[in-house]
Enzyme design. Sequence first.
Site, PDB file in Angstrom:
ATOM      1  N   ASP A 288       9.392  -1.251  -7.007  1.00  0.00           N
ATOM      2  CA  ASP A 288       8.381  -1.212  -6.486  1.00  0.00           C
ATOM      3  C   ASP A 288       6.962   0.283  -6.675  1.00  0.00           C
ATOM      4  O   ASP A 288       7.669   0.935  -5.564  1.00  0.00           O
ATOM      5  CB  ASP A 288       7.894  -1.859  -5.525  1.00  0.00           C
ATOM      6  CG  ASP A 288       6.275  -2.885  -5.945  1.00  0.00           C
ATOM      7  OD1 ASP A 288       6.497  -4.238  -5.760  1.00  0.00           O
ATOM      8  OD2 ASP A 288       5.605  -2.896  -5.436  1.00  0.00           O
ATOM      9  N   ASN A 296      -4.909   2.011  -8.887  1.00  0.00           N
ATOM     10  CA  ASN A 296      -5.697   1.260  -9.789  1.00  0.00           C
ATOM     11  C   ASN A 296      -7.427   1.569  -9.423  1.00  0.00           C
ATOM     12  O   ASN A 296      -8.279   2.079 -10.399  1.00  0.00           O
ATOM     13  CB  ASN A 296      -5.443   0.277  -9.669  1.00  0.00           C
ATOM     14  CG  ASN A 296      -4.513  -0.169 -11.078  1.00  0.00           C
ATOM     15  OD1 ASN A 296      -3.884   0.575 -11.926  1.00  0.00           O
ATOM     16  ND2 ASN A 296      -3.634  -1.517 -11.194  1.00  0.00           N
ATOM     17  N   ASP A 305      -2.195   3.015 -15.390  1.00  0.00           N
ATOM     18  CA  ASP A 305      -1.320   2.799 -17.126  1.00  0.00           C
ATOM     19  C   ASP A 305       0.163   3.519 -17.179  1.00  0.00           C
ATOM     20  O   ASP A 305       0.511   3.775 -17.165  1.00  0.00           O
ATOM     21  CB  ASP A 305      -2.097   2.829 -18.186  1.00  0.00           C
ATOM     22  CG  ASP A 305      -2.164   0.839 -18.282  1.00  0.00           C
ATOM     23  OD1 ASP A 305      -2.010  -0.236 -17.362  1.00  0.00           O
ATOM     24  OD2 ASP A 305      -3.424   0.994 -19.199  1.00  0.00           O
ATOM     25  N   GLU A 331       3.821  -4.159 -11.227  1.00  0.00           N
ATOM     26  CA  GLU A 331       4.169  -2.402 -10.984  1.00  0.00           C
ATOM     27  C   GLU A 331       5.881  -2.616 -10.541  1.00  0.00           C
ATOM     28  O   GLU A 331       6.399  -1.707 -10.083  1.00  0.00           O
ATOM     29  CB  GLU A 331       3.628  -1.934 -10.066  1.00  0.00           C
ATOM     30  CG  GLU A 331       3.655  -1.374  -8.568  1.00  0.00           C
ATOM     31  CD  GLU A 331       3.622  -3.326  -8.333  1.00  0.00           C
ATOM     32  OE1 GLU A 331       3.421  -4.441  -9.598  1.00  0.00           O
ATOM     33  OE2 GLU A 331       3.083  -3.718  -6.627  1.00  0.00           O
TER      34      GLU A 331
HETATM   35  N1  LIG Z   1      -3.170  -0.272 -14.602  1.00  0.00           N
HETATM   36  C1  LIG Z   1      -2.134  -1.288 -14.641  1.00  0.00           C
HETATM   37  N2  LIG Z   1      -2.755  -1.944 -13.416  1.00  0.00           N
HETATM   38  C2  LIG Z   1      -0.952  -3.035 -13.151  1.00  0.00           C
HETATM   39  C3  LIG Z   1      -0.433  -3.768 -13.963  1.00  0.00           C
HETATM   40  N3  LIG Z   1       0.497  -4.568 -14.274  1.00  0.00           N
HETATM   41  C4  LIG Z   1      -0.621  -5.025 -12.705  1.00  0.00           C
HETATM   42  N4  LIG Z   1      -1.545  -3.959 -11.738  1.00  0.00           N
HETATM   43  C5  LIG Z   1      -1.885  -3.876 -10.590  1.00  0.00           C
HETATM   44  O1  LIG Z   1      -0.549  -3.918 -10.096  1.00  0.00           O
HETATM   45  C6  LIG Z   1      -1.130  -4.193  -8.681  1.00  0.00           C
HETATM   46  C7  LIG Z   1      -0.503  -4.749  -8.302  1.00  0.00           C
HETATM   47  O2  LIG Z   1      -0.634  -5.054  -7.149  1.00  0.00           O
HETATM   48  P1  LIG Z   1       0.013  -5.254  -4.985  1.00  0.00           P
HETATM   49  O3  LIG Z   1       1.355  -6.708  -5.883  1.00  0.00           O
HETATM   50  O4  LIG Z   1      -0.428  -5.856  -4.457  1.00  0.00           O
HETATM   51  O5  LIG Z   1       1.544  -4.193  -4.735  1.00  0.00           O
HETATM   52  P2  LIG Z   1       0.668  -2.741  -4.122  1.00  0.00           P
HETATM   53  O6  LIG Z   1      -0.717  -2.686  -4.264  1.00  0.00           O
HETATM   54  O7  LIG Z   1       1.460  -2.204  -5.107  1.00  0.00           O
HETATM   55  O8  LIG Z   1       1.208  -2.744  -2.931  1.00  0.00           O
HETATM   56  P3  LIG Z   1       2.714  -2.355  -2.279  1.00  0.00           P
HETATM   57  O9  LIG Z   1       3.951  -2.996  -3.449  1.00  0.00           O
HETATM   58  O10 LIG Z   1       3.126  -3.521  -1.155  1.00  0.00           O
HETATM   59  O11 LIG Z   1       3.207  -1.325  -2.115  1.00  0.00           O
HETATM   60  C8  LIG Z   1      -2.014  -5.262  -9.141  1.00  0.00           C
HETATM   61  O12 LIG Z   1      -3.841  -5.227  -8.872  1.00  0.00           O
HETATM   62  C9  LIG Z   1      -2.734  -5.054 -10.819  1.00  0.00           C
HETATM   63  O13 LIG Z   1      -3.556  -5.283 -10.875  1.00  0.00           O
HETATM   64  C10 LIG Z   1      -0.439  -2.982 -15.203  1.00  0.00           C
HETATM   65  O14 LIG Z   1       0.115  -3.133 -16.546  1.00  0.00           O
HETATM   66  N5  LIG Z   1      -1.500  -1.694 -15.845  1.00  0.00           N
END
Ligand SMILES: Nc1nc2c(ncn2[C@@H]2O[C@H](COP(=O)(O)OP(=O)(O)OP(=O)(O)O)[C@@H](O)[C@H]2O)c(=O)[nH]1
Length: 407
Positions: A288, A296, A305, A331
């Site tokens: 992860d 983002n 992406d 992710e």
């Molecule tokens: N750019 C992009 N962002 C994505 C995609 N799929 C999911 N996300 C973003 O990934 C982020 C995941 O955020 P969280 O689940 O809060 O996890 P995190 O910010 O990595 O926090 P931790 O996992 O606790 O470290 C969200 O803001 C989603 O919008 C994608 O295909 N592309």
Amino acid sequence: MASTTAAPGPTSVRRSGWRSCGPSWARMQSAHRERTIGRMTAGARIPTTLWRLLEGAVADLPPHERRDLYRRQILALHGPLSNLLLVLAVVQFLHGLIWLLWADEAMYSVAWRLAAGLLLVALALRFRALESVRRRRQVGLLFLAVVLACLVTPGSGWQQLPLAYLAGVLLLPLAGLPLLVRPGVAWSGLGLCTLAVAAILWQVQATPGERLAFAFYFAMSACAGLVLRRARANLAVRLDREVESLWQRATRDLLTGLLNRHGWLGLANASLSDAVAAGRQAAVLFLDVDHFKRTNDTHGHLVGDELLRRLGQLVQSRLGPRDLAARLGGEEFACLLPDGDRARAGALAQRLARDYRELASEYGSTLSIGIALYQQGDLLNDLLARADAALYQAKREGRDRVVFADD
Ligand SMILES: Nc1nc2c(ncn2[C@@H]2O[C@H](COP(=O)(O)OP(=O)(O)OP(=O)(O)O)[C@@H](O)[C@H]2O)c(=O)[nH]1
């Protein structure tokens, strides 16, 4: 425990059933055929063109795919084609019988009636036996034997056109070419039929008009067989490509090119079962990206992406040929190592975390990884759940690290 299970790709999974079948003699024969075709197509321009014209899209397939395709065609079209041919055969038989009844009385010998009865039985056998290639060949040979025996038997009334109709010799190219789809069998069938027809035309007591009609009928049925065969092969290739592309779209993640959750679960379950059955070790890595939302928000979704794409490439390049990687969603990524003991799984995870840190250094992005090692009785979901728990422990402990479950 360690695994030897190869990570099967989509094509190999769907076609594994074909791969194991076929005796070594058949393999030798097809190897010989491929060498011959290779010489033909490599050596001269006209045979290549002819080969393409006759075989259609199948000519461009690699030999093993061509064999698979032919086999699947036989199975898929066996039902409808046998019914069609049965109808054609009955019509043709009746045609010959009616002609015979209206013919000169000198021809109504016991031998004639016997031959007609034999041919009727052979027809029935021929269509009942279509499922088995061996029996199809036997019945085909029986037909040719009867026709040739009749042709060489001296005496008036034997060498007549009705016999050819009764024997179904005109039907053979039409029936044989589409049904006996393997090129060698189809071409031999056509060659033998042509010889038989030439012999009939040479010996029959018929008017020139009848001879011409007979030859025309044969040529038409042979052409129909060829066209049918080519059309069917082209259709099969197109359907195959459609199915392949649908399968890819249903099981692949578009952004990274890795398997998606659905595709991974199917293949990983099978791979894990094989590993367990072989008494080998397996491990699941749950990856992860840390603070991805922040990345983002700071750099934009396009950068997000791009990071996911790079991570996908990194994971794919570091795994062995037997390992299976997927983007589960967002992710989150997962890897099944079907021969992953603790040392290998740990080293691989550390390497992935380090390489990703370098790859994404300009954005300060890092990776947390949880690892679960197979324990007796585990299903894939159990491994995933433990790896997930280990991942969240890694997050709690400060991220950018690797944690083993149950440590
Ligand atoms: N750019 C992009 N962002 C994505 C995609 N799929 C999911 N996300 C973003 O990934 C982020 C995941 O955020 P969280 O689940 O809060 O996890 P995190 O910010 O990595 O926090 P931790 O996992 O606790 O470290 C969200 O803001 C989603 O919008 C994608 O295909 N592309």
